[in-house]
Design an enzyme around this catalytic site. Sequence first.
Site, PDB file in Angstrom:
ATOM      1  N   ARG A  64      97.522  89.668 -20.076  1.00 22.23           N
ATOM      2  CA  ARG A  64      97.011  88.700 -21.117  1.00 22.23           C
ATOM      3  C   ARG A  64      97.632  87.607 -21.346  1.00 22.23           C
ATOM      4  NH1 ARG A  64      97.197  92.338 -25.732  1.00 22.23           N
ATOM      5  NH2 ARG A  64      98.851  91.211 -26.573  1.00 22.23           N
ATOM      6  N   TYR A 117      80.583  68.840 -33.447  1.00 20.58           N
ATOM      7  CA  TYR A 117      80.050  69.859 -32.926  1.00 20.58           C
ATOM      8  C   TYR A 117      79.498  71.038 -34.023  1.00 20.58           C
ATOM      9  CZ  TYR A 117      79.224  73.972 -29.546  1.00 20.58           C
ATOM     10  OH  TYR A 117      78.637  74.746 -28.586  1.00 20.58           O
ATOM     11  N   ASP A 189      88.520  67.294 -30.511  1.00 12.30           N
ATOM     12  CA  ASP A 189      87.817  67.929 -29.425  1.00 12.30           C
ATOM     13  C   ASP A 189      87.257  66.666 -28.493  1.00 12.30           C
ATOM     14  OD1 ASP A 189      85.580  68.788 -27.898  1.00 12.30           O
ATOM     15  OD2 ASP A 189      84.649  69.942 -29.657  1.00 12.30           O
ATOM     16  N   LYS A 214      82.023  72.473 -19.816  1.00 11.55           N
ATOM     17  CA  LYS A 214      81.177  71.306 -19.538  1.00 11.55           C
ATOM     18  C   LYS A 214      81.528  70.549 -18.414  1.00 11.55           C
ATOM     19  CE  LYS A 214      79.076  72.402 -23.301  1.00 11.55           C
ATOM     20  NZ  LYS A 214      79.576  72.043 -24.595  1.00 11.55           N
TER      21      LYS A 214
HETATM   22  C1  LIG Z   1      79.763  73.033 -25.777  1.00 14.96           C
HETATM   23  C2  LIG Z   1      80.786  72.376 -26.650  1.00 14.96           C
HETATM   24  C3  LIG Z   1      81.871  73.216 -27.483  1.00 14.96           C
HETATM   25  C4  LIG Z   1      81.786  74.709 -27.217  1.00 14.96           C
HETATM   26  O1  LIG Z   1      81.906  75.114 -25.766  1.00 14.96           O
HETATM   27  P1  LIG Z   1      81.578  76.414 -25.454  1.00 14.96           P
HETATM   28  O2  LIG Z   1      82.193  76.813 -24.029  1.00 14.96           O
HETATM   29  O3  LIG Z   1      80.261  76.471 -24.978  1.00 14.96           O
HETATM   30  O4  LIG Z   1      82.179  77.391 -26.283  1.00 14.96           O
HETATM   31  C5  LIG Z   1      82.728  72.621 -28.117  1.00 14.96           C
HETATM   32  N1  LIG Z   1      82.566  71.205 -28.466  1.00 14.96           N
HETATM   33  C6  LIG Z   1      81.945  70.523 -27.811  1.00 14.96           C
HETATM   34  C7  LIG Z   1      81.868  68.944 -27.999  1.00 14.96           C
HETATM   35  C8  LIG Z   1      80.754  71.089 -26.951  1.00 14.96           C
HETATM   36  O5  LIG Z   1      79.821  70.104 -26.621  1.00 14.96           O
END
Ligand SMILES: *Cc1c(COP(=O)(O)O)cnc(C)c1O
Length: 397
Positions: A64, A117, A189, A214
């Site tokens: 973990r 987000y 983020d 992404k």
């Molecule tokens: C998609 C996204 C997230 C979350 O990512 P996941 O892997 O889908 O949980 C967070 N912040 C932004 C800006 C995103 O586009």
Amino acid sequence: MHSIAESHFPLNSQTLLVHGGRDPGRFAGMVNTPVHRGSTILSNTMDEWESRKLPDNPMASYGRFGTPTTRSFETLICNLEGGHRSMAFPSGLSACTHALLAFLKQGDHVLVTDSVYGPTRSFVTKFLGRMGITATFFDPAASANIREFIQPNTRVVFLESPGSWTFEMQDIPAIAEQAHRAGAVVIMDNTWATPLFFRPLDYGVDVSIHAATKYIIGHSDALLGVATANAEAWPMLAAGGHDFGQTAGADDLYLALRGLRTMHVRMSQHWQSGVRLAESLLEQPLVERVLHPALPQDPGHALWRRDFKGASGLFGVVLRTGDRHVITEIVDRLQLFGIGLSWGGFESLVLPSEPEIARSVRPCPWNGRMLRIHTGLENVDDLISDMRQAMYRAAQI
Ligand SMILES: *Cc1c(COP(=O)(O)O)cnc(C)c1O
């Protein structure tokens, strides 16, 4: 061959993507760190067992806490972000929520950009609210004026620039300065820019987060998150993540490492094609404006030019009409753009916004008239032709 940890000169991030987070000498000469699956990690002796348990020991004592696959990924991300340490999470959202929880406690207050987000917003208002943590959303254009919203119990300022639906840029250094004066931690983020185009820690941010789902993974085939902290913020982030039992799967980490090796070429293409597609949309009679900070007429352009080294392929389009039939016609007529959530993969996507985008400061002026476009790696002239034919058909309605 020497490890890049011993490089005699500073390495460009393009080179780090190729050489970082790899150590073939440890893995029978294999170019890539293999997938390590495991829970139990055996020790040969009591001494080894005791040393595995020491804090920050790179040899984890249990699956973990990470495997060599985890460490390879975290090391590479940390080098790219210029941080102290990075921590992998099973999704981008879990990286956001656990970073917030790592620094907040009952009675605290958090300041969040209004362009955040959606699922992060909902976590802040619903879950943190239940835990007795209050939140204020602020105008993404607020800059140093966020000082007006800081309360004596403000512990975290959460940023996202540009926002992934409305694409407003934020003045990160100005906001970070105010936050630090008040003793708050700054979390950002950074998914849109990737570490190639923006390095938040160089601009005063304490914890930088990516939905690796992404562009880092880049092929729409896995979910993963990562958070990178500076030296001061690291102990709290690490404790927060560990205490919740968060762990990322070895196969997903491997896919992320594999995605990173080509991220530079992919991002150059997403950036170039995205700008060309955005410019071509400006000429469409159905289009009122294009939300893309790399376009000179965009309100966020000056900040983007000052702080960012490039742009990704994700941007917004505001239509002149909110007529659902017109929007449906555009989306359905497109041949090369998939209809779906997420972005950052090799393929192009289109998505109409929700009729109403959740906002606290003031309603979004473009509610019901927005399309979000992810520019994939197809030939850009094909993408432009596809958009033209779909918009032409829709304009006939
Ligand atoms: C998609 C996204 C997230 C979350 O990512 P996941 O892997 O889908 O949980 C967070 N912040 C932004 C800006 C995103 O586009």
